[in-house]
Scaffold this motif. Structure first.
Motif, PDB file in Angstrom:
ATOM      1  N   THR A   1       0.849  -1.185   0.000  1.00  0.00           N
ATOM      2  CA  THR A   1       0.000   0.000   0.000  1.00  0.00           C
ATOM      3  C   THR A   1       0.883   1.233   0.000  1.00  0.00           C
ATOM      4  O   THR A   1       2.058   1.173   0.366  1.00  0.00           O
ATOM      5  CB  THR A   1      -0.909   0.040   1.243  1.00  0.00           C
ATOM      6  OG1 THR A   1      -0.085  -0.003   2.416  1.00  0.00           O
ATOM      7  CG2 THR A   1      -1.890  -1.112   1.278  1.00  0.00           C
ATOM      8  N   GLY A   2       0.324   2.318  -0.429  1.00  0.00           N
ATOM      9  CA  GLY A   2       1.005   3.608  -0.361  1.00  0.00           C
ATOM     10  C   GLY A   2       2.348   3.621  -1.057  1.00  0.00           C
ATOM     11  O   GLY A   2       2.478   3.254  -2.226  1.00  0.00           O
TER      12      GLY A   2
ATOM     13  N   TRP B   1       3.811   2.070  -4.869  1.00  0.00           N
ATOM     14  CA  TRP B   1       4.334   2.922  -5.931  1.00  0.00           C
ATOM     15  C   TRP B   1       5.809   2.655  -6.185  1.00  0.00           C
ATOM     16  O   TRP B   1       6.269   2.714  -7.337  1.00  0.00           O
ATOM     17  CB  TRP B   1       4.082   4.394  -5.614  1.00  0.00           C
ATOM     18  CG  TRP B   1       2.636   4.727  -5.771  1.00  0.00           C
ATOM     19  CD1 TRP B   1       1.729   4.962  -4.778  1.00  0.00           C
ATOM     20  CD2 TRP B   1       1.905   4.794  -6.990  1.00  0.00           C
ATOM     21  NE1 TRP B   1       0.478   5.174  -5.303  1.00  0.00           N
ATOM     22  CE2 TRP B   1       0.562   5.086  -6.677  1.00  0.00           C
ATOM     23  CE3 TRP B   1       2.236   4.639  -8.332  1.00  0.00           C
ATOM     24  CZ2 TRP B   1      -0.421   5.228  -7.632  1.00  0.00           C
ATOM     25  CZ3 TRP B   1       1.254   4.787  -9.287  1.00  0.00           C
ATOM     26  CH2 TRP B   1      -0.055   5.080  -8.941  1.00  0.00           C
ATOM     27  N   ALA B   2       6.557   2.340  -5.136  1.00  0.00           N
ATOM     28  CA  ALA B   2       7.984   2.030  -5.307  1.00  0.00           C
ATOM     29  C   ALA B   2       8.156   0.754  -6.118  1.00  0.00           C
ATOM     30  O   ALA B   2       8.970   0.707  -7.055  1.00  0.00           O
ATOM     31  CB  ALA B   2       8.663   1.902  -3.942  1.00  0.00           C
ATOM     32  N   VAL B   3       7.402  -0.289  -5.797  1.00  0.00           N
ATOM     33  CA  VAL B   3       7.486  -1.553  -6.541  1.00  0.00           C
ATOM     34  C   VAL B   3       7.031  -1.341  -7.980  1.00  0.00           C
ATOM     35  O   VAL B   3       7.645  -1.866  -8.914  1.00  0.00           O
ATOM     36  CB  VAL B   3       6.671  -2.663  -5.839  1.00  0.00           C
ATOM     37  CG1 VAL B   3       6.506  -3.877  -6.725  1.00  0.00           C
ATOM     38  CG2 VAL B   3       7.325  -3.036  -4.520  1.00  0.00           C
ATOM     39  N   PHE B   4       5.992  -0.552  -8.180  1.00  0.00           N
ATOM     40  CA  PHE B   4       5.513  -0.252  -9.532  1.00  0.00           C
ATOM     41  C   PHE B   4       6.593   0.478 -10.337  1.00  0.00           C
ATOM     42  O   PHE B   4       6.892   0.102 -11.478  1.00  0.00           O
ATOM     43  CB  PHE B   4       4.232   0.583  -9.462  1.00  0.00           C
ATOM     44  CG  PHE B   4       3.697   0.955 -10.814  1.00  0.00           C
ATOM     45  CD1 PHE B   4       3.084   0.003 -11.618  1.00  0.00           C
ATOM     46  CD2 PHE B   4       3.808   2.252 -11.280  1.00  0.00           C
ATOM     47  CE1 PHE B   4       2.593   0.339 -12.870  1.00  0.00           C
ATOM     48  CE2 PHE B   4       3.325   2.595 -12.535  1.00  0.00           C
ATOM     49  CZ  PHE B   4       2.713   1.641 -13.327  1.00  0.00           C
TER      50      PHE B   4
END
Length: 162
Positions: A82-83, A87-90
Motif C-alpha cells: 500500500t502507499g 508505488w515504489a514496486v511499480f
C-alpha cells in the motif's frame, strides 16, 4: 546479509557459465541460419547487451532496503503493498522492463552485426536458440523420467496417453 554475500560470490561463476552456454546455443542456431559470427563475437554481443542491466543494481539495493532479507526467502509472508511500497514496486518494475527492452534492442542490433544478419533474422536466431534449449530440456527431462521412474517403461510413455 549472508544471502547477499553468497550471491555476490557465486554471481561471477554463474554469469560466465550463462554467457558461454547461451552464446554456444546462439552460435549453433546462427550457423543453421548461415550466420558468420564466431563464439567470441556472439558472446561479446551478448555481454554488451547486458550493460544496461548494470543500472538495475541500484534498483536491487532499493528493493533490499525496502524488504530486507525477505526478498531472498521463498517462505516469506506475503505483504499487502500500500502507499509508498506499492508505488515504489511499480516504479522499479517499470524501470526493470525498460532496462530489459533496452538490453534486447542492443542484443538484436549487436547480434545482427556479428552474424551479418538483418534485425529480423537476428530475432529468428535468438528464437531458434531458445527452441534448441527447450528441446534439449525436454529430452533431458524425458531421459530423467525414464531413468528414475519405476512406472515408465519407455521415455515416450507420455505420448502413449494421447
Amino acid at each position: 546479509a549472508s544471502s547477499l554475500i553468497v550471491g555476490l560470490i557465486l554471481a561471477p561463476f554463474y554469469g560466465y557459465i550463462n554467457f558461454s552456454v547461451w552464446s554456444w546455443f546462439v552460435l549453433i542456431s546462427g550457423k543453421l541460419l548461415k550466420g558468420s559470427g564466431s563464439f567470441q563475437t556472439i558472446r561479446a554481443a551478448y555481454a554488451w547487451s547486458c550493460v544496461p542491466m548494470v543500472l538495475s543494481i541500484p534498483l536491487w539495493i532499493f528493493i533490499l532496503i525496502l524488504f530486507g532479507n525477505d526478498v531472498f526467502m521463498s517462505s516469506a509472508e506475503p505483504q499487502t503493498l500500500t502507499g509508498f511500497l506499492m508505488w515504489a514496486v511499480f516504479a522499479i518494475s517499470i524501470a526493470k522492463v525498460v532496462l530489459a527492452v533496452w538490453s534486447f534492442v542492443i542484443y538484436v542490433n549487436t547480434l545482427s552485426q556479428v552474424q551479418n544478419f538483418s534485425s529480423l533474422r537476428a530475432i529468428g536466431n535468438i528464437i531458434l536458440a531458445v527452441v534448441l534449449i527447450g528441446a534439449l530440456m525436454v529430452v533431458v527431462w524425458m531421459l530423467m523420467m525414464f531413468a528414475f521412474s519405476k512406472v515408465a517403461a519407455s521415455p515416450f510413455i507420455f505420448f502413449k496417453s494421447f
